[in-house]
Design a protein around this motif. Structure first.
Motif, mmCIF file in Angstrom:
data_model
loop_
_atom_site.group_PDB
_atom_site.id
_atom_site.type_symbol
_atom_site.label_atom_id
_atom_site.label_comp_id
_atom_site.label_asym_id
_atom_site.label_seq_id
_atom_site.Cartn_x
_atom_site.Cartn_y
_atom_site.Cartn_z
ATOM 1 N N THR A 139 9.299 -42.641 5.678
ATOM 2 C CA THR A 139 9.662 -42.319 4.295
ATOM 3 C C THR A 139 10.835 -41.349 4.263
ATOM 4 N N LEU A 140 10.833 -40.383 5.163
ATOM 5 C CA LEU A 140 11.954 -39.434 5.239
ATOM 6 C C LEU A 140 13.249 -40.157 5.609
ATOM 7 N N VAL A 141 13.140 -41.140 6.510
ATOM 8 C CA VAL A 141 14.326 -41.918 6.892
ATOM 9 C C VAL A 141 14.857 -42.693 5.693
ATOM 10 N N LYS A 142 13.985 -43.325 4.953
ATOM 11 C CA LYS A 142 14.397 -44.103 3.784
ATOM 12 C C LYS A 142 15.061 -43.222 2.731
ATOM 13 N N LYS A 143 14.616 -41.982 2.632
ATOM 14 C CA LYS A 143 15.189 -41.043 1.662
ATOM 15 C C LYS A 143 16.476 -40.407 2.166
ATOM 16 N N GLY A 144 16.796 -40.625 3.433
ATOM 17 C CA GLY A 144 17.978 -40.005 4.006
ATOM 18 C C GLY A 144 17.756 -38.576 4.456
ATOM 19 N N GLU A 145 16.504 -38.140 4.484
ATOM 20 C CA GLU A 145 16.191 -36.764 4.873
ATOM 21 C C GLU A 145 15.996 -36.623 6.380
ATOM 22 N N LEU A 146 15.817 -37.722 7.069
ATOM 23 C CA LEU A 146 15.752 -37.751 8.524
ATOM 24 C C LEU A 146 16.701 -38.854 8.982
ATOM 25 N N VAL A 147 17.735 -38.461 9.702
ATOM 26 C CA VAL A 147 18.763 -39.416 10.126
ATOM 27 C C VAL A 147 18.583 -39.717 11.614
ATOM 28 N N ILE A 148 18.375 -40.984 11.922
ATOM 29 C CA ILE A 148 18.184 -41.399 13.310
ATOM 30 C C ILE A 148 19.562 -41.663 13.922
ATOM 31 N N PRO A 149 19.882 -41.058 15.051
ATOM 32 C CA PRO A 149 21.211 -41.220 15.655
ATOM 33 C C PRO A 149 21.576 -42.672 15.929
ATOM 34 N N ASP A 150 22.855 -42.990 15.708
ATOM 35 C CA ASP A 150 23.326 -44.347 15.986
ATOM 36 C C ASP A 150 24.479 -44.370 16.986
ATOM 37 N N THR A 151 24.730 -43.227 17.630
ATOM 38 C CA THR A 151 25.722 -43.141 18.704
ATOM 39 C C THR A 151 25.158 -42.240 19.801
ATOM 40 N N GLN A 152 25.757 -42.333 20.982
ATOM 41 C CA GLN A 152 25.314 -41.465 22.070
ATOM 42 C C GLN A 152 25.579 -40.008 21.743
ATOM 43 N N GLU A 153 26.729 -39.753 21.104
ATOM 44 C CA GLU A 153 27.075 -38.376 20.750
ATOM 45 C C GLU A 153 26.053 -37.794 19.774
ATOM 46 N N ALA A 154 25.659 -38.596 18.790
ATOM 47 C CA ALA A 154 24.659 -38.132 17.822
ATOM 48 C C ALA A 154 23.308 -37.933 18.486
ATOM 49 N N LEU A 155 22.974 -38.798 19.436
ATOM 50 C CA LEU A 155 21.710 -38.653 20.155
ATOM 51 C C LEU A 155 21.702 -37.372 20.974
ATOM 52 N N ASP A 156 22.815 -37.101 21.663
ATOM 53 C CA ASP A 156 22.901 -35.892 22.484
ATOM 54 C C ASP A 156 22.778 -34.636 21.636
ATOM 55 N N ALA A 157 23.277 -34.720 20.391
ATOM 56 C CA ALA A 157 23.259 -33.553 19.511
ATOM 57 C C ALA A 157 21.980 -33.441 18.687
ATOM 58 N N PHE A 158 21.134 -34.452 18.743
ATOM 59 C CA PHE A 158 19.951 -34.488 17.879
ATOM 60 C C PHE A 158 18.937 -33.417 18.268
ATOM 61 N N THR A 159 18.470 -32.695 17.287
ATOM 62 C CA THR A 159 17.362 -31.765 17.466
ATOM 63 C C THR A 159 16.301 -32.094 16.432
ATOM 64 N N THR A 160 15.066 -31.974 16.833
ATOM 65 C CA THR A 160 13.969 -32.277 15.917
ATOM 66 C C THR A 160 13.912 -31.237 14.808
ATOM 67 N N PRO A 161 14.040 -31.667 13.558
ATOM 68 C CA PRO A 161 14.000 -30.709 12.449
ATOM 69 C C PRO A 161 12.589 -30.196 12.225
ATOM 70 N N PRO A 162 12.460 -29.076 11.533
ATOM 71 C CA PRO A 162 11.102 -28.614 11.194
ATOM 72 C C PRO A 162 10.439 -29.595 10.234
ATOM 73 N N ILE A 163 9.311 -30.139 10.644
ATOM 74 C CA ILE A 163 8.605 -31.137 9.837
ATOM 75 C C ILE A 163 7.162 -30.704 9.662
ATOM 76 N N GLU A 164 6.725 -30.673 8.432
ATOM 77 C CA GLU A 164 5.324 -30.375 8.138
ATOM 78 C C GLU A 164 4.700 -31.599 7.485
ATOM 79 N N PHE A 165 3.735 -32.180 8.156
ATOM 80 C CA PHE A 165 3.069 -33.349 7.609
ATOM 81 C C PHE A 165 2.120 -32.919 6.485
ATOM 82 N N PRO A 166 2.096 -33.680 5.403
ATOM 83 C CA PRO A 166 1.284 -33.286 4.239
ATOM 84 C C PRO A 166 -0.187 -33.694 4.367
ATOM 85 N N PHE A 167 -0.717 -33.587 5.570
ATOM 86 C CA PHE A 167 -2.125 -33.949 5.772
ATOM 87 C C PHE A 167 -2.639 -33.245 7.016
#
Length: 358
Positions: free
Chosen positions: A330-358
């Motif tokens: 759902t976060l991906v669909k909303k644009g709030e979580l962006v999945i890398p589509d290049t190697q450079e973006a993957l290398d720079a990716f850090t897991t954002p703070p995520i709190e599951f609502p359950f």
């Protein structure tokens, strides 16, 4: 005279439909790959059956076949499909020579779009992150594998997404997971896929994601053989029962289409992209006269990619994991979580703070 007129009217109504023809030019993987080519063909067949039109395919055996095959198809058909990234240059060269023929490219991006060309690409990374997340949650050895075909952009986007999904789960749950990588450098040799899978299983991987066309069929075969040997049975019920009792298994992850059926119980899930829907609409739009040239990009939000229904294995995955994945999607669909589509973006990716609502 009245009978003659009635027959003439019927002919006028029927002949244009039967005169409309679609030809698909395969990549070198060809039909029967149970993946990319088969998925495209399924969409074409669905449209052909609904509309009552003709459909054929031309098999490509090597890249040198692409231009002559597309040319031959354009001389005979109203709509021509070019299947696969490797056909990009051929499509760009052939399509302008046949302005009265519609061309549909799958996994192709052109620099310039003639009015008779539409192409579809997919956010493979958005479906692959879902299977990566599941793989990270399900691995018992903390080693997972990736087997790619030729490292072209669509294959690499699958890898970026898979690795992102693994990282997300590992970071959120404090797990340390190793990813093994290998490439067959072809799409049409299942043995090469199987050999790589055997090597990765021997190195400790218990789950392998294959994005390698027909080579991935070999990865699935290897997973089935390993799991069968471990459990002492190839029966679905026996495999599931063994996993519940021991928590041990060898799994493959399918690609492009729902490949779970190819080895029930040994294919954990599949990273799907709806090439069938893209092909279907490409035909329908041309037939109905609503064809608009240009590039169409399909991701989770557009229902262009996604996770297989997991008909045989969904019960093995903890409900908590599935709920987390649904929330992240759902976060991906909303644009709030962006999945890398290049190697450079993957290398720079850090897991954002995520709190599951359950």
């Amino acid at each position: 005279m009245r009978r003659f007129l009635w027959v003439a009217v019927l002919l006028l109504l029927v002949l244009p439909v039967f005169g409309f023809k679609v030809i698909m030019v395969t990549d070198t993987g060809g039909l029967g790959d149970k993946s990319f080519n088969d998925g495209t063909w399924a969409g074409i067949q669905r449209a052909a059956e609904e509309l009552g039109i003709e459909s054929e395919f031309i098999q490509s055996y090597e890249q040198a076949d692409y231009i002559p095959n597309l040319t031959k198809a354009a001389q005979e058909a109203d709509v021509v499909f070019a299947v696969g990234f490797m056909m990009t240059d051929a499509l760009a060269k052939v399509a302008p020579q046949f302005p009265d023929t519609y061309f549909v490219g799958i996994d192709i991006v052109l620099d310039n779009y003639p009015p008779n060309v539409i192409t579809f690409v997919f956010k493979e990374q958005e479906s692959a992150f879902t299977v990566g997340y599941i793989a990270a949650a399900m691995t018992k050895t903390n080693i997972v594998g990736f087997v790619g075909g030729i490292p072209i952009p669509p294959v690499e986007r699958f890898r970026y997404g898979f690795e992102t999904g693994v990282k997300l789960y590992a970071d959120l749950h404090g797990k340390n997971i190793t990813i093994l990588r290998g490439y067959t450098n072809v799409f049409d040799d299942p043995k090469k896929g199987k050999d790589l899978a055997v090597s990765q299983f021997a190195q400790g991987a218990d789950i392998i994601f294959a994005a390698a066309g027909a080579c991935g069929n070999g990865v699935i075969e290897a997973a089935k053989e390993y799991f069968t040997s471990l459990a002492g049975t190839s029966d679905l019920a026996g495999l599931i029962d063994y996993y519940y009792k021991t928590g041990q298994a060898f799994f493959a992850i399918g690609v492009d289409v729902d490949q779970d059926y190819m080895a029930p119980g040994a294919v954990l899930c599949s990273s799907m992209k709806r090439i069938d829907n893209a092909a279907y609409y490409g035909v329908v739009w041309a037939f109905e006269g609503t064809f608009e040239s240009g590039l169409k990009v399909l991701g989770l939000k557009e229902d262009g990619v996604g996770l297989s229904p997991m008909k045989y294995t969904k019960g093995l995955v903890p409900n908590r994991v599935l709920a987390e994945l649904e929330y992240l999607s759902t976060l991906v669909k909303k644009g709030e979580l962006v999945i890398p589509d290049t190697q450079e973006a993957l290398d720079a990716f850090t897991t954002p703070p995520i709190e599951f609502p359950f």
